[in-house]
Design a protein around this motif. Structure first.
Motif, short mmCIF file in Angstrom:
data_model
loop_
_atom_site.label_atom_id
_atom_site.label_comp_id
_atom_site.label_asym_id
_atom_site.label_seq_id
_atom_site.Cartn_x
_atom_site.Cartn_y
_atom_site.Cartn_z
N TRP A 1 2.89 -10.21 -6.49
CA TRP A 1 4.06 -9.81 -6.75
C TRP A 1 4.12 -8.25 -6.93
O TRP A 1 5.03 -7.71 -6.70
N ILE A 2 2.79 -7.85 -7.78
CA ILE A 2 2.55 -6.48 -7.91
C ILE A 2 2.67 -5.83 -6.64
O ILE A 2 3.32 -4.65 -6.50
N GLY A 3 1.91 -6.22 -5.51
CA GLY A 3 1.69 -5.78 -4.28
C GLY A 3 3.22 -5.66 -3.63
O GLY A 3 3.38 -4.59 -3.02
N LEU A 4 4.00 -6.67 -3.73
CA LEU A 4 5.23 -6.64 -3.17
C LEU A 4 6.01 -5.56 -3.70
O LEU A 4 7.10 -4.76 -3.03
N VAL A 5 5.85 -5.30 -5.14
CA VAL A 5 7.06 -4.23 -5.65
C VAL A 5 6.34 -2.69 -5.51
O VAL A 5 6.95 -1.94 -5.05
N MET A 6 5.09 -2.86 -5.84
CA MET A 6 4.52 -1.45 -6.01
C MET A 6 4.13 -0.45 -4.44
O MET A 6 4.19 0.56 -4.60
N ALA B 1 17.23 0.78 0.19
CA ALA B 1 17.46 -0.08 1.34
C ALA B 1 15.88 0.04 1.98
O ALA B 1 15.62 -1.07 2.44
N ALA B 2 15.22 1.15 1.86
CA ALA B 2 13.82 1.33 2.29
C ALA B 2 12.99 0.33 1.65
O ALA B 2 12.04 -0.50 2.08
N ILE B 3 13.11 0.29 0.30
CA ILE B 3 12.33 -0.62 -0.70
C ILE B 3 12.43 -1.94 -0.23
O ILE B 3 11.52 -2.85 -0.29
N ALA B 4 13.84 -2.39 -0.22
CA ALA B 4 14.00 -3.72 0.32
C ALA B 4 13.50 -4.18 1.71
O ALA B 4 13.02 -5.29 1.80
N ALA B 5 13.50 -3.35 2.56
CA ALA B 5 12.77 -3.41 3.84
C ALA B 5 11.25 -3.76 3.69
O ALA B 5 10.89 -4.64 4.34
N TYR C 1 6.76 -7.68 3.23
CA TYR C 1 5.60 -8.15 2.44
C TYR C 1 5.81 -9.54 2.34
O TYR C 1 4.74 -10.45 2.56
N TYR C 2 6.92 -10.06 2.16
CA TYR C 2 7.39 -11.41 1.65
C TYR C 2 7.01 -12.40 2.97
O TYR C 2 6.67 -13.32 2.98
N LEU C 3 7.41 -11.70 4.23
CA LEU C 3 7.40 -12.27 5.44
C LEU C 3 6.04 -12.52 5.88
O LEU C 3 5.49 -13.66 6.52
N LEU C 4 4.97 -11.74 5.17
CA LEU C 4 3.53 -11.66 5.38
C LEU C 4 2.77 -12.57 4.70
O LEU C 4 1.82 -13.29 4.94
N LEU C 5 3.20 -12.46 3.28
CA LEU C 5 2.66 -13.30 2.24
C LEU C 5 3.54 -13.62 1.21
O LEU C 5 4.31 -12.87 0.71
N ASP C 6 3.90 -14.97 1.20
CA ASP C 6 4.63 -15.42 -0.10
C ASP C 6 4.02 -15.32 -1.28
O ASP C 6 2.90 -16.23 -1.55
N PRO C 7 4.53 -14.53 -2.29
CA PRO C 7 3.79 -14.47 -3.30
C PRO C 7 3.94 -15.72 -4.40
O PRO C 7 3.18 -15.95 -5.32
N ALA D 1 0.39 -15.45 10.41
CA ALA D 1 -0.74 -15.52 11.24
C ALA D 1 -1.18 -13.84 11.07
O ALA D 1 -2.31 -13.40 11.17
N ALA D 2 -0.15 -13.05 11.16
CA ALA D 2 -0.40 -11.50 11.31
C ALA D 2 -1.05 -11.13 9.92
O ALA D 2 -1.88 -10.07 10.08
N PHE D 3 -1.04 -11.75 8.98
CA PHE D 3 -1.54 -11.34 7.52
C PHE D 3 -3.20 -11.29 7.57
O PHE D 3 -3.88 -10.31 6.92
N ARG D 4 -3.93 -12.05 8.46
CA ARG D 4 -5.17 -12.21 8.83
C ARG D 4 -5.46 -10.70 9.36
O ARG D 4 -6.95 -10.37 8.82
N TYR D 5 -4.71 -9.85 9.96
CA TYR D 5 -5.21 -8.75 10.45
C TYR D 5 -4.52 -7.41 9.78
O TYR D 5 -5.09 -6.13 10.05
N LEU D 6 -3.37 -7.84 9.04
CA LEU D 6 -2.71 -6.46 8.75
C LEU D 6 -2.67 -6.57 7.28
O LEU D 6 -2.52 -5.46 6.44
N THR D 7 -3.04 -7.64 6.21
CA THR D 7 -2.55 -7.75 4.95
C THR D 7 -1.15 -7.76 4.88
O THR D 7 -0.29 -7.64 5.70
N ALA D 8 -0.60 -7.55 3.61
CA ALA D 8 0.80 -7.64 3.47
C ALA D 8 1.00 -6.07 2.99
O ALA D 8 2.38 -5.65 3.03
N SER D 9 0.37 -5.42 1.93
CA SER D 9 0.63 -4.17 1.25
C SER D 9 0.86 -3.06 2.13
O SER D 9 1.87 -2.23 2.09
N MET D 10 -0.18 -2.98 3.19
CA MET D 10 -0.12 -1.70 4.17
C MET D 10 0.95 -1.88 4.97
O MET D 10 1.80 -1.01 5.27
#
Length: 483
Positions: A366-371, A416-420, A425-431, A438-447
């Motif tokens: 959740w910290i990553g999703l917001v910060m 709007a940018a923060i929401a996007a 993040y949520y689509l890549l990793l559900d907190p 599947a893409a999380f394995r290669y991209l992570t979510a924060s980046m």
């Protein structure tokens, strides 16, 4: 009545820590080494042990070292660029500078949403750690094993919050001198635990230790460990600008983060990882006694309980001031003891479920999703859109008179940018479940979240906000950028 700022007649070097007015160059008190020591003191905290333990869920020692170093290095560097450089350049309080990004009312929205949630999470984590630490001390003394999520832990956790309330209700200055002792002693405990771990186990034993709850996919394990480290680095967003405003120049504001936040967090985190792999528990309150022995372990647990209470008081006071400034006269009319109690109430409710500490890795998600989005939008706005120039007086003008008014004091493009970014993040990793795409394995979510936020904010500002003549992105040529 609650006081929002220090007496203006106070010494300027002291008042600069509390007022939202810019700190002048002659009032700055921290050079390179002093700010480095401040950062080390901030980084050496018990949550670093927790993060290291959480990484041990997914990674063995070699993977954990790589993920911890890479994630913290990138996260800390981006946060330092986004928050420390603007504040150091102009001596600005961070949330005042953010008016150029979100607008005056937009910053109020950010503070009103972010700070209560942050206090609920971090204060609950620290209080439950106190509860478990004191419960383990009682168990060692009585020879009884208590349930780590049982009534004893709940009672002790609530007592920690009550004690914190009692201290803060009387004012924070009563613990100022104690806080100066906490960081050095925690540093000693960290080094001592590292020495004991390395002295009692060979490196081959550490490398042979298996993660505590890993996935079958090694790539996914590395991505999860890396994501937790990214979140650790991004978690410093809320406070570093307010500290950096007291540094003598921008170099002294940026590079101490690498020696302080990055290096100290990595060392403390690795102690947590090694201990978790050895004792097979990610909870620092569990492995203190097995590693240090009864006497040393009990002393360490007692000090961690004490240190956590001081951390709860310090962060609640600092974030409470931001709430007061954002809330205006309505909030200032609330009696200080009641205001403090209201800030502790969400954490007290969470403390009734001490098992949430075992889900600390989800909290970090959740910290990553917001910060990550917040860091991206601030960095993009200051460096790319404003070319590192702010009109300081305009930041203090009322809504409607300031060039940073946007639309009724709110910049919808930034939100709007923060929401996007958060959606990415949520689509890549559900907190909530920590399930990943599947893409999380290669991209992570924060980046990806960071990049999407930056691109959306840049595009919306150039194509919409700037063309509408909002936000001061096109200051008149005859106006000096610093005015």
């Amino acid at each position: 009545m609650v006081k929002a700022a220090a007496d203006p007649k106070r010494d300027s070097s002291v008042a600069g820590e509390y007022t939202e007015l810019p700190v002048l160059p002659g009032e700055r008190i921290w050079g390179f080494w002093k700010f480095t020591s401040v950062n080390v003191g901030v980084a050496i905290a018990t949550w670093a042990f927790l993060t290291g333990g959480a990484i041990a869920l997914f990674a063995g020692v070699k993977t954990a070292i790589a993920a911890t170093v890479i994630g913290n290095l990138i996260g800390v560097a981006l946060v330092a660029l986004a928050t420390c450089l603007p504040s150091a350049k102009y001596g600005l309080e961070q949330y005042t500078a953010l008016r150029s990004v979100f607008g005056l009312n937009g910053v109020r929205i950010v503070i009103a949403v972010l700070i209560p949630l942050s206090l609920a999470g971090w204060n609950a984590v620290l209080a439950i750690m106190v509860g478990r630490a004191l419960t383990n001390v009682a168990g060692a003394a009585l020879g009884v094993e208590f349930d780590p999520s049982g009534p004893m832990v709940i009672v002790m956790s609530l007592l920690a919050l009550v004690a914190s309330w009692g201290i803060l209700a009387r004012g924070p200055m009563s613990i100022a001198w104690v806080s100066k002792l906490v960081a050095p002693v925690l540093a000693v405990i960290t080094v001592l635990m590292l020495v004991l771990l390395l002295g009692s186990h060979s490196w081959s034993e550490f490398t042979a230790a298996q993660p505590l709850d890993a996935y079958a996919d090694d790539r996914l394990n590395f991505a999860a460990a890396l994501e937790l480290s990214f979140a650790t680095g991004f978690s410093w967003w809320t406070m570093m600008g307010n500290l950096a405003r007291l540094t003598t120049n921008q170099r002294s504001a940026f590079w101490p983060n690498m020696l302080g936040l990055f290096a100290a967090t990595v060392v403390a985190g690795m102690v947590g990882t090694l201990a978790a792999l050895t004792v097979e528990s990610e909870d620092p309150t569990v492995w203190m006694i097995p590693i240090g022995g009864v006497a040393l372990g009990v002393l360490a647990l007692l000090f961690i309980a004490f240190a956590n209470i001081t951390s709860i008081v310090s962060q609640t006071y600092a974030e409470g001031l931001a709430l007061i400034r954002a809330g205006g006269s309505a909030v200032r009319r609330i009696p200080w003891p009641l205001f403090v109690a209201l800030m502790y109430l969400p954490a007290a409710l969470v403390a009734f479920r001490p098992g949430v500490l075992d889900q600390f890795f989800k909290f970090m998600a959740w910290i990553g999703l917001v910060m990550a989005p917040l860091t991206a939008v601030y960095l993009t706005d200051f460096f790319l859109l404003r070319r590192r120039k702010l009109r300081i007086r305009q930041l203090y003008e009322p809504d409607g008179a300031s060039c940073y008014t946007f639309w009724r004091g709110i910049n919808p493009a930034a939100f709007a940018a923060i929401a996007a970014g958060a959606a990415t993040y949520y689509l890549l990793l559900d907190p909530i479940t920590f399930e990943s795409a599947a893409a999380f394995r290669y991209l992570t979510a924060s980046m990806p979240s960071f990049v999407v936020t930056a691109v959306v904010h840049l595009a919306l500002t150039v194509l919409w906000v700037r063309r509408a003549g909002k936000g001061g992105y096109r200051p008149p040529e005859d106006v000096v950028s610093r005015v």
